[in-house]
Design a protein around this motif. Structure first.
Motif: not given
Lengths: 907, 289
Positions: A634-642
């Motif tokens: 899987c491919v994810v994006e982690v929001d570095a602000d939240t």
């Protein structure tokens, strides 16, 4: 998979492999399903429970008078009323629990929500009103809630010396293994703390129990197999099974929770027998979240040693699970260790595994109950790859067992003949351009966007049969009605699995009839025969095999009859589209209905000796185990602000053998993955220090919603299994491989900030992930105060190994002995004969008797070997200490490690 | 999950409803949409003697312009408010907030007044009322009163509402047309209560801020008005504002808590960040306008 890709041996498949519409759906989608709560019987009354408000204590008094006096209330029962049935609670393996357990609490309570009293009233609302009037006086005790409490706290069950419910393996590391671990180029340790979760089926538990005669009982119950329920209830209540009929037409999910009845269902059944009128109990959502059995809570540490190139050398696993007070089976989850390295070239593995009792809800099964093995292994491999400096793909290529490496046997004795995790991974990587992703990832990081790629591979034992008493084959009974329509009665059972569809697809193909002309009946213990139903990803494999063989037998009979009637040879007869043809003579074609009408109604026209009618049955016994393999990414994006995680892609490359219906298979994988996403990001069933459950509603217990689930991509990677039809089980895999896939992707995304915290504690909440990103512990200010449990001394100190016996040593004679095995405690009678220092003797158990010789006696210590054949060939090495009229010790069970033995002199 | 026994009355006027509430002597609970109350009743966490159903009181529904502002009847359904053109023109921030309230199904039944009277600290509508300077109209047999939203909330699910009182309407004051709405919410799943949320509006004349209303939800025991941040913004030229400093000021008004979904420090960290981000975006929009 399309029809062209079908494995050989399935002939001309028109339906197998197709996305035919499900037969169940018109009924379910128009609100005409029949679930337990849809059952309403004349004179039926309703039940509610009064439940324990405390986690641990003795019951001083239960005052039910106000409840009994309430208008509309017919009866209030406590355990004192139910006791005369002497109902025996049982595990899935039909074994009694080690600790005393009654349907309603008798003199003590051991978890919040434990049922204490049952109210029977005109309506559920009145029953709840009355239940709230029941006054209970307790002498409260400090509860044992966490695994740490269980290790250090007092035993929660009387008559036990500690909170260990089940234990195997060895505490001390073997010298050779220790040397390999410590001398390796790389030693990587991973620790996982898996949270407790709720199975949370859409349809909660429920039962309608109706006493129809003195000992006749009909149950409508939401379950995983009506046959299993009938068998369980028959054995539990000592009723003849012929008097019990269990019906469960539609079931709204189960996931392991409903393998067999538990305290509430048994209480309602007993109350119905006592009261005589039909009773209904439907678990409400509050009860489902707070009083039902739960699942998963466990901790594990896995060490793995690698050489300089990243090849696995040796490993050790230490596992502990929180069984709660009354687990459905006191479990140390031996399967974790059986399968942890099953797909890998792992030369040596040893383990210690324990299950503990605590004052929490009992543990029950949940889709892939041993799944922590894949989570901890696959996350360890990614960390090892980073440490060694190789790619996550490369570390797996160097260590996975490929088809070329088979047949072979794993270091834990698992035979591998056709597992394909490596091949699944290569197919996945053919579909997903990892090099392109790495470029995209680097570009995104430059913009402050954190993308991650997660990969995991695994194998899963499915379709298990023949190795454990309840894991049987499956039965198909098929008949061609005099009308020519086909009716099948199967031992399979659907809780959403769509078996009425997939089995009909198989039967239609094998018989040469239209799918629309086949009806499959299941969900009633009066139909078909025994099977444990949906338990262990087995129905497609075994039920499918039964459908094939029964349909083939029936087709053969049709051909014999038709050949006789049409004066042709059987080899020239074919059945297609519901019509019987003679090769080369199209004018002789007859409809199946015509042949059937003759077979039933004109026996004189049948071949000599041919049984009239067109009915067959077959019970299919598959290979003991069929493996499913997969690689997911899987491919994810982690929001570095939240610290929020967004899943961008998810690719499943799964070898589940012959696919009967791609939509059903994809549905099974997707459902498991949804639960995996819930476990990694959302779901949690915490308790406070007093043992109160903190997720009592769906406001606090966060299940993944449609918005949290990506669209899954499916890469075909199927190879036929050795089971008839070539199917492999697909029920549990998503829930097993999903967690490591997602965790690895999140860890990959956060590499610029460092590793995920140790231990890896699920769920990975935004607070935990933002802590990694910020490089500080955002939960630090608010860590809950450590739970202080009075460290009471164990009731009985275990005897030191070389201690001199307190009393006289008399080994001679018969002893009642209990061996704690992975499937639960097993009782036996052992008779010893002493001759000087030589010991011989005899084991007697329900499974049979066996003699042994060649044992030794040394002061009070007896050692001997016992070679057994079942369930597998293994030498059991007993090492026992005798003290007066009791014995204790260990039994070393080959690669399974050691199990505890206890016993008393038979009087 | 069946409610404890209660009596049910469905008055058709505010007067009649107030009379029932007064007679019940504190044992009555008002039901409008029931989206929070029904679960509480079913869990027996709320056990009133009398349930007063205000759905049959026509005067409690509807949205109108008055000289004091835009008045929303307490029993106005959230779904109706969401598609109300007057609200879209006058109070766009409330419309934005309503999109985040529960789900379609709950908004079809849930009411604006129900949420505002309940005072869930992580809910959108109470915070909107606090930030925008709304006043809450209250009726009882003792008469009518109007209370500023900022004085209405005293703790989680606790308000100054007396047991015999009924919330009849919420009036949001006029804001200059073209004002800039601010809204930001972080929730684990769409429709959940916020882990962190901020709401408000800025009025900008020329290049200066002439009016500011800012509030938090999910950041303490009540919805919170960010007075110090508002004061720091007033009269400032758009180009001279440091959003991070304002966010820091706003954060100083909060006392977020821990629960198993997020820690207090998480809420502070992310709250400040989102506040600043939302403010920056609003200032950019204001500058461009």
């Amino acid at each position: 998979m399309n029809a062209q890709q079908l494995p050989q041996g399935l002939g001309a498949a028109r339906y197998i492999g197709q996305r035919v519409l499900r037969k169940e759906d018109p009924r379910l989608l128009t609100g005409r399903g029949q679930f337990v709560d849809d059952i309403s019987l004349p004179g039926m009354l309703h039940c509610a429970f009064a439940r324990s408000a405390i986690a641990r204590g003795n019951i001083l008094n239960i005052d039910t008078s106000a409840a009994r006096d309430m208008p509309g209330v017919h009866a209030v029962y406590t355990q004192a009323d139910l006791a005369h049935f002497n109902a025996q609670m049982l595990s899935f393996f039909l074994l009694p629990p080690e600790v005393e357990m009654t349907p309603l609490a008798s003199d003590r309570v051991c978890y919040v929500g434990e049922p204490l009293a049952l109210v029977v009233a005109d309506s559920r609302a009145l029953a709840e009103d009355a239940a709230s009037l029941i006054e209970v006086e307790y002498a409260e005790l400090d509860p044992v809630v966490t695994l740490a409490d269980a290790r250090n706290g007092p035993p929660i069950h009387p008559g036990t010396s500690d909170n260990i419910a089940a234990e195997m393996g060895d505490e001390e590391l073997d010298d050779d293994l220790a040397a390999t671990l410590n001398g390796a180029a790389h030693l990587v340790t991973q620790k996982v703390v898996h949270q407790r979760i709720s199975q949370a089926p859409m349809e909660t538990r429920g039962v309608v129990a109706s006493r129809d005669g003195n000992e006749e009982l009909t149950l409508w119950i939401t379950c995983q197999s009506p046959h299993m329920i009938a068998r369980w209830v028959s054995q539990s209540l000592g009723l003849p099974q012929t008097a019990i009929r269990v019906i469960a037409k539609d079931v709204g999910g189960s996931f392991g929770l409903k393998n067999h009845p538990w305290k509430e269902e048994v209480s309602v059944i007993l109350a119905a027998l006592l009261f005589g009128r039909p009773l209904k109990w439907i678990e409400d959502r509050y009860e489902a979240l707070t009083a039902s059995n739960q699942c998963r809570e466990a901790e594990m540490t896995l060490q793995a040693a690698f050489d300089a190139e990243g090849h696995l050398l040796a490993s050790h696993g230490d596992y502990a699970c929180n069984n709660g007070a009354n687990p459905q089976g006191p479990d140390n989850n031996i399967a974790v260790h059986m399968f942890v390295w099953g797909a890998y070239k792992m030369p040596a593995y040893a383990f210690l595994t324990r299950g503990y009792y605590t004052n929490t809800n009992g543990l029950a099964a949940y889709r892939g109950p041993w799944a922590i093995e894949s989570l901890i292994r696959e996350t360890l491999l990614d960390r090892a790859a980073r440490k060694i400096g190789i790619d996550p793909v490369e570390i797996r290529r160097r260590n996975l067992v490929t088809l070329k490496d088979q047949p072979s046997v794993s270091s834990m004795g698992i035979p591998r003949e056709d597992i394909t995790p490596a091949e699944c991974m290569e197919k996945l990587l053919h579909h997903f351009d990892l090099a392109a992703f790495r470029k995209e990832q680097a570009a995104a990081r430059a913009e402050g966007r954190y993308l991650g790629f997660g990969l995991a591979t695994y194998i899963e034992p499915t379709g298990s049969a023949g190795s454990m008493p309840v894991m049987t084959g499956e039965l198909a009974q098929i008949r061609i009605e005099p009308t020519g329509k086909v009716t099948a009665t199967m031992s399979t059972h659907s809780q959403g699995h769509g078996t009425a569809t997939t089995m009909a697809q198989i039967i239609a193909d094998r018989l040469g009839v239209a799918y629309e002309d086949v009806t499959v009946f299941e969900g009633d213990s009066a139909r078909g025969g025994f099977s444990p139903g949906a338990a262990g990803s087995r129905q497609g494999v075994i039920g499918g095999g039964a459908a094939i063989s029964a349909a083939d037998l029936l087709a053969a009979k049709v051909k014999t009859v038709a050949a006789h009637l049409l004066n042709a040879s059987a080899e020239t007869i074919t059945i297609d589209g519901g019509t019987v043809h003679v090769t080369g003579a199209p004018e002789m074609s007859r409809s199946l209905g015509e042949i059937a009408a003759i077979a039933y109604g004109e026996p004189d026209r049948l071949p000599p000796g041919c049984e009239s009618g067109l009915e067959v049955q077959h019970r299919y016994q598959p290979p003991p185990m069929t493996f499913t393999s997969a690689a997911h990414a899987c491919v994810v994006e982690v929001d570095a602000d939240t610290g929020f995680v967004k899943i961008l892609r998810w690719i499943s490359s799964e070898d589940c053998g012959t696919v009967i219906n791609p939509a059903v298979v994809e549905g099974q994988i997707s459902g498991g993955l949804a639960q995996a996403i819930g476990m990694v990001l959302l779901e949690e069933m915490p308790f406070d220090a007093r043992g109160n459950p903190l997720s009592a509603t769906f406001k606090d217990y966060l299940l993944p919603a449609i918005s949290d689930i990506p669209e899954f991509e499916f890469v075909p990677a199927n190879t036929p299994s050795q089971a008839l039809g070539g199917m492999r089980g697909v029920g549990e895999g998503g829930a097993i491989i999903g967690p490591p896939t997602l965790v690895n992707a999140i860890a990959d995304a956060l590499i610029p900030f460092g590793e995920l915290p140790e231990p890896l504690a699920l769920p990975l909440t935004p607070t935990k992930l933002l802590s990694v990103i910020e490089g500080r512990d955002l939960a630090a200010h608010s860590a809950p105060a450590p739970v202080v449990v009075a460290a009471a001394a164990p009731a009985t100190e275990p005897a030191p190994a070389a201690a001199a016996p307190a009393g006289e040593v008399r080994v001679d004679g018969a002893w009642d002995m209990v061996l704690k095995t992975p499937m639960g405690p097993q009782g036996m009678v052992v008779t010893f004969a002493v001759d000087g220092n030589a010991i011989s003797g005899r084991f007697d158990s329900p499974e049979g008797s066996q003699d042994f010789i060649g044992g030794t006696l040394e002061v009070n210590r007896v050692r001997f070997d016992l070679k057994v054949e079942k369930p597998m060939k293994i030498t059991l090495k007993y090492d026992l200490q005798f003290d007066g009229d009791s014995l204790s010790g260990k039994c070393k069970m080959g690669m399974f490690g050691s199990a505890k033995v206890s016993g008393t002199r038979k009087v | 999950m069946k409610p404890a026994p209660f009596d049910y009355v469905a008055p058709t006027s505010v007067e009649e409803a107030c009379k029932v509430l007064a007679e019940a002597g504190g044992g009555a609970t008002v039901i409008a949409g029931g989206q929070t109350l029904m679960p509480l009743l079913n869990l027996r966490m709320s056990q009133p003697f009398v349930l007063v159903d205000i759905n049959k009181i026509p005067e409690l529904s509807g949205i109108s312009l008055t000289e004091n502002g835009i008045r929303i009847g307490a029993a106005t359904r959230q779904c109706d408010a969401l598609k109300n053109p007057l609200l879209a023109a006058e109070l766009p921030v409330l419309v934005e907030a309503l999109r985040h309230v529960g789900h379609h199904q709950t908004r079809n039944r849930g009411t604006v007044g129900g949420s505002i009277a309940l005072g869930e600290p992580a809910a959108e509508q109470p915070a909107c009322a606090v930030a925008m300077g709304a006043s809450i109209e209250i009726a009882s047999v003792r008469g009518q009163r109007s209370v500023p939203a900022t004085e209405f909330y005293v703790g989680p699910y606790m308000t100054i509402l007396e047991p015999d009182e009924l919330v009849t309407a919420i009036t949001f004051p006029h804001w200059p047309s073209g004002h800039t709405p601010l809204f930001c919410e972080l929730a684990q799943r769409p429709g959940d209560f916020a882990l962190v949320g901020m709401v408000g509006a800025l009025a900008i004349e020329g290049v200066a801020i002439t009016r500011a209303g800012l509030g938090w939800f999910g950041m303490g025991g009540t919805p919170i008005r960010a007075y110090s941040a508002e004061a720091a913004l007033l009269g400032q030229a758009l180009g001279s504002i440091d959003a991070d400093t304002i966010a820091e000021l706003a954060l100083s008004e909060c006392a977020p808590f821990d629960d198993h979904h997020a820690s207090a420090e998480y809420r502070r960290t992310v709250g400040k960040r989102l506040f600043a981000k939302t403010l920056r975006k609003a200032l950019t929009v204001g500058e461009a306008a």
